[in-house]
Design a protein around this motif. Structure first.
Motif, short mmCIF file in Angstrom:
data_model
loop_
_atom_site.label_atom_id
_atom_site.label_comp_id
_atom_site.label_asym_id
_atom_site.label_seq_id
_atom_site.Cartn_x
_atom_site.Cartn_y
_atom_site.Cartn_z
N ILE A 527 0.89 -1.16 0.00
CA ILE A 527 0.00 0.00 0.00
C ILE A 527 0.93 1.21 0.00
N LYS A 528 0.80 2.05 -1.01
CA LYS A 528 1.66 3.24 -1.14
C LYS A 528 3.14 2.86 -0.94
N ASN A 583 -10.19 5.59 1.78
CA ASN A 583 -10.17 4.57 0.73
C ASN A 583 -8.72 4.33 0.34
N ILE A 584 -8.28 3.09 0.41
CA ILE A 584 -6.88 2.83 0.08
C ILE A 584 -6.77 1.82 -1.05
N GLN A 585 -5.66 1.94 -1.80
CA GLN A 585 -5.45 1.00 -2.89
C GLN A 585 -4.45 -0.06 -2.44
N ASN A 595 -5.05 -4.75 -8.91
CA ASN A 595 -5.00 -3.90 -7.71
C ASN A 595 -6.43 -3.56 -7.34
N ASN A 597 -9.23 -1.25 -4.61
CA ASN A 597 -9.45 -0.20 -3.62
C ASN A 597 -10.46 -0.68 -2.59
N SER A 598 -10.28 -0.21 -1.38
CA SER A 598 -11.26 -0.57 -0.38
C SER A 598 -11.28 0.47 0.74
N THR A 599 -12.41 0.54 1.43
CA THR A 599 -12.57 1.53 2.50
C THR A 599 -12.26 0.90 3.85
#
Lengths: 814, 222
Positions: A527-528, A583-585, A595, A597-599
């Protein structure tokens, strides 16, 4: 003889005339050095071990290929990878069955030679390396390891090398296969060339590339542990130096008039200054060396606990034997020398200034009056400003330590002010008619300056003990509750193969006494650009009722069940500043198109884990990471049926006993690890109390001569010695009592900083801040008892010697 | 008349660097109440030691010291201290002020302790000795001469049966010495105290009733 030599001799004669002062000076410096050098030795040994481990396991910059499920890899994969132009070298690693301490590292010297790092770091610097290539029946090991394996029938020629850690044997891969009984199974590959473009083969073989982060991970993971030790060691060093300060202060005070006389006789201030500096240098070097020797002894006794802690928490192998070089001794010696010179600067400065000001009183009363009075206030204001700046963004570990340092410095400045304020208030508020009571409080007020350093040492050690113990207790209780919630089922099973995993997930649920089966599946992702662990779980009632959650959004479980949200651990929350509703990828390393995305709908505590983690619905996991099968299962069973279910699973599914673990075993193991983690911290905080008590004892003994002079006017008037000594005892007790009371809030603030800042920056979790008055009470009473003992000896000595000393004082008038 | 102080066959030696040094040899003298006596003698003759022996601060090797029928060296430290506290006031050469108390509290200390404090007498003595401006200061903040006057005030305020003074005017100028003499006279006349003063000052000695000279380990009246 030159004037300088005579002066130097005169300086040293003082210590021979006052042997008790000399003993205290040596005691103070060597104690401070003991604590500091022991910590440095422990840290340095651990560092050496990490670096050695890297040499053994893999090179610094290399990349590894490991099994996705952390399984052993079939040897045929080596050929498959080579055929697909993957330049890899196989490595087998494992513990010897005859002696579990001995670790075998098997390498293939021919493919390994393509690896610049390992080849250069080991083979090129090791004598007889050709033997390894020619004769495969050889093993490299350290001299200690050779001794340890001498009674084992290895049938190998052992070659001694300094480049390997204790208990490691480096052998040819074929020998390792035999010794470990692992025919055709290897632990991992090391990449010796560039990664080919096509990485499909890795997915096919169930392999993944892993950066060789063992070194950096281990160093990073253990950084906070070592920083913690260093902070404790440094604090111990400072507290030890308080003894030195009291003694040096007394010795310089006693020689002040002599220095003045020497100067009036025509000896330059520069000569007096230099001779004093050399005197301090010499005394601190000798006692510092003594401290280093004691430090070695202390470090040797602490090493097994430290090694065990590091092994339990971080999986780091630490050599159980200390080694240090002349260079390290020299560096360790600098600390007491510099420390002693630094604390002597005040006295040396006075000597230096005496050239311009004949009268000391004049200096103290005029030039430094305002400086002395306002310096603490100025320092406190500066510290307050720094604290506010840090509190705005306190995520760095170093800044957390700065906050703790600020607390220690400011409380040390505040304690004498607090003591004086309390006594001043009592003295002037109550206007005692009884002259003894009036004198008692006035004199106690004057005592503050004389023993403020030892009171500070005592206050700090108690505050640290209260702070650390309160945090540990808070953590212990939280950890216990957390464990109960996290270990949702009675039984945990691990499957060694995918076939077995499928069988377990489909069939175990049908067995008698089995209520439900919860697969646990994990993979690594990003993540990032931050490596995270992705866990898939089956969101059902057992999780809803038990899983510990710190913060959550409305309908958390509903969202998880519908795959509309994910849970994140606290470490991820702090590290990436991700909160509920964000929300992150999440990257999919095997397929970037996948890939997702989810909250974030919930944050859960994840003690003991150093890696940021997310938890997603198992269905979602299987969708995005379809090539990974769950190998671990939490099995909910009917209470009291563990034995029966375990036996059934072992027989029917052929799962070895070691792969079936009950909840109690995990709990016991976890709690054991927890307790071990704080063994060293507890030992150090206990040591701090002992040193602080010694500081108090030495400063009171040093003071007793001055005190007899102060008390003699009262004795001359007709107050008996025993009455005076009772008063003296009560005075010290009152001061200590106030200092200990002051230590409680300081300890609690320290605990707050530890739970809310240090833990967050060091480990990634915040701990609940609970109060445990029984812990403070216990520490308070123990330290009061220690202080009573510390007061008793000097007051007894005063009582014993006072008559002759008091008379001596009047005799001088004869 | 019964003597207030009786000293009989008093012997005192000092040990110094392993050698014994005899200070007094069979010292005998008596002092009557309500009198003032000057102890004269060269430096090192033993004047201070004699004051300390009478005060019960230092013990004789042999001999008897009796004050008001109280044989001072026959009793325990507790009783001796109690006797000293209530009956004797000593003015020391080094003043012996209490460093942690201000001048006013130093002056009051002894008299308050034995419950003989008299506010009017205190005001009178403070004025007489010129200590008004020093009352809030601490001993370390005033000069040697001032400290000496404070020590004298403290001793006088206790209205002792016997006042022992060791060079009470040693650090004072002629004017202040006269003031001290006047203060001691008040004690003698108004409170019937007995005064023994070790001094080098001929002027002070001449103002007292009796002179005793310590010479060659003996004492005699002159």
């Amino acid at each position: 003889m030159k004037i300088f030599d005579v002066l130097l001799m005169y300086n040293f004669q003082h210590w021979f005339r006052k042997p008790l002062q000399l003993i205290f000076l040596f005691l103070g410096i060597s104690l401070a050095t003991t604590l500091w050098s022991s910590i440095q030795l422990l840290n340095s040994e651990a560092k050496k071990s990490y670096e050695n481990a890297v040499t053994i396991i893999s090179s610094n910059q290399s990349q590894l290929i490991v099994s996705v499920n952390n399984d052993l890899i079939p040897f045929e994969n080596f050929a498959k990878l080579r055929r697909n132009k993957w330049l890899v070298t196989p490595i087998i690693e494992g513990k010897l069955s005859d002696n579990k301490k001995i670790k075998i590292i098997g390498v293939d010297p021919f493919t390994l030679s393509q690896s610049n790092s390992f080849y250069n770091s080991f083979f090129k610097t090791t004598a007889n390396n050709r033997e390894f290539l020619i004769n495969r029946k050889v093993a490299f090991a350290s001299s200690t390891t050779i001794k340890n394996v001498s009674d084992l029938d290895l049938n190998l020629e052992l070659i001694e090398t300094d480049n390997l850690l204790k208990d490691y044997l480096l052998v040819d891969i074929s020998i390792a296969e035999e010794l470990l009984n692992r025919k055709g199974k290897i632990s991992r590959f090391e990449l010796t060339g560039a990664i080919p473009r096509d990485t499909k083969i890795l997915d096919e073989l169930g392999l993944e590339i892993k950066n060789s982060e063992i070194n950096s991970d281990l160093k990073q993971l253990t950084k906070s542990f070592h920083l913690n030790l260093t902070a404790f060691g440094f604090l111990g060093f400072i507290v030890g130096l308080f003894i030195v300060y009291s003694t040096l202060n007394l010795s310089f005070e006693q020689r002040k008039s002599s220095f003045n006389s020497l100067r009036l006789m025509g000896i330059s201030v520069r000569t007096i200054f230099l001779s004093s500096l050399i005197e301090i240098f010499f005394l601190s070097s000798i006692s510092g060396l003594l401290g280093i020797c004691f430090g070695h002894v202390l470090a040797s006794s602490l090493l097994p606990d430290v090694a065990s802690t590091l092994n339990n928490i971080y999986g780091a192998d630490i050599n159980n034997q200390l080694s240090f070089s002349i260079k390290e001794i020299f560096i360790a010696l600098l600390m007491p020398i510099i420390g002693t010179i630094l604390i002597s600067t005040g006295f040396l400065f006075k000597i230096y200034l005496s050239e311009r000001n004949t009268n000391y009183k004049h200096i103290s009363n005029t030039k430094f009056y305002y400086l002395k009075k306002f310096t603490p206030i100025l320092v406190l204001i500066i510290l307050l400003v720094i604290t506010v700046i840090i509190l705005i963004n306190p995520t760095e570990l170093f800044l957390s330590f700065v906050l703790i340092a600020i607390l220690i410095i400011s409380s040390s400045i505040l304690l004498p002010i607090f003591l004086e304020s309390v006594l001043f208030y009592v003295n002037y508020r109550f206007e005692f008619e009884n002259p003894i009571l009036k004198w008692f409080f006035s004199d106690t007020l004057k005592q503050v300056k004389r023993i403020s350093l030892s009171l500070n040492a005592l206050m700090l050690s108690i505050a640290v003990t209260i702070g650390v113990d309160n945090m540990v207790k808070s953590f212990e209780e939280t950890f216990s509750i957390w464990l109960d919630k996290r270990l949702i089922t009675e039984m945990y099973v691990r499957a060694d193969s995918d076939d077995l995993a499928i069988k377990i997930s489909k069939e175990i649920i049908k067995e008698k006494n089995v209520i439900n089966v919860y697969p646990i599946i994990e993979t690594k992702s990003f993540i990032k650009d931050t490596k995270v662990s992705v866990v898939g779980f089956k969101p059902q009632k057992l999780y809803f009722d038990n899983w510990p959650i710190i913060s959550k959004s409305k309908d958390i479980w509903e969202k998880i069940q519908n795959s509309n949200g994910i849970l994140i651990n606290e470490q991820l929350h702090y590290k990436l500043n991700v909160d509920i509703g964000d929300n992150i990828q999440i990257a999919n390393p095997s397929n970037s198109l996948n890939n997702f995305n989810s909250t974030v709908v919930g944050i859960y505590p994840d003690y003991g884990n150093s890696i940021p983690q997310i938890m997603i619905n198992l269905n979602k996991f299987e969708y995005y990471y379809s090539n990974i099968l769950p190998r671990n299962f939490a099995i909910d069973i009917v209470k009291g049926t563990y034995g029966d279910v375990s036996e059934l699973i072992q027989n029917k599914y052929e799962i070895p006993n070691k792969n079936i673990i009950n909840q109690a075993t995990i709990k016991e193991f976890s709690k054991n690890v927890f307790n071990k983690t704080f063994t060293v911290t507890r030992s150090l905080s206990d040591a701090m109390i002992i040193i602080a008590t010694l500081t108090l004892l030495t400063s009171l003994i040093s003071l007793s001569e001055i005190r007899i002079i102060n008390l003699s006017p009262l004795w001359a008037l007709g107050i008996t010695r025993i009455t005076l000594l009772k008063i003296e005892f009560a005075q010290f007790l009152l001061l200590i009592f106030i200092a200990l009371v002051f230590a409680i809030p300081v300890g609690l603030i320290l605990c707050f900083l530890l739970t809310n800042y240090l833990n967050v920056s060091a480990f990634g979790w915040k701990l609940p801040y609970d109060f445990y008055p029984n812990i403070w009470g216990k520490t308070f009473l123990i330290s009061l008892l220690c202080s009573l003992l510390a007061i008793m000896l000097p007051t007894y000595l005063m009582f014993k010697n006072s008559a002759s000393l008091m008379i001596k004082r009047y005799k001088n008038e004869c | 008349m019964i003597p207030l102080l009786v000293v009989k066959n008093l012997n005192k030696d000092f040990e110094s660097s392993g050698e014994s040094f005899e200070v007094f040899k069979s010292l005998n003298f008596e002092i009557y109440p309500k009198t003032s006596t000057a102890l004269l003698g060269e430096s090192g003759s033993g004047k201070t030691t004699l004051i300390h022996l009478i005060a019960g601060l230092e013990s004789p090797d042999t001999g008897l010291i009796k004050i008001n029928n109280f044989e001072i060296w026959k009793y325990s430290e507790q009783k001796r201290a109690d006797f000293r506290l209530h009956n004797i006031a000593v003015i020391f050469q080094q003043y012996n002020l209490i460093p942690s108390l201000n001048i006013l509290n130093n002056i009051k200390f002894h008299s308050k302790l034995i419950k003989k404090f008299d506010q009017n007498f205190q005001d009178e003595i403070i004025e007489l000795l010129g200590l008004q401006g020093l009352l809030k200061k601490y001993p370390e903040e005033i000069s040697g001469g001032q400290q000496q006057r404070v020590a004298i005030a403290r001793a006088i305020l206790t209205k002792p049966k016997i006042l022992l003074a060791d060079e009470p005017t040693g650090n004072l100028d002629e004017e202040n010495s006269l003031v001290v003499s006047r203060a001691l006279e008040i004690l003698l006349t108004r409170y019937n105290s007995t005064i023994i003063i070790a001094t080098h000052s001929e002027n002070l000695a001449n103002r007292l009733n009796k002179k005793l000279l310590i010479k060659n380990k003996k004492i005699r009246a002159i």
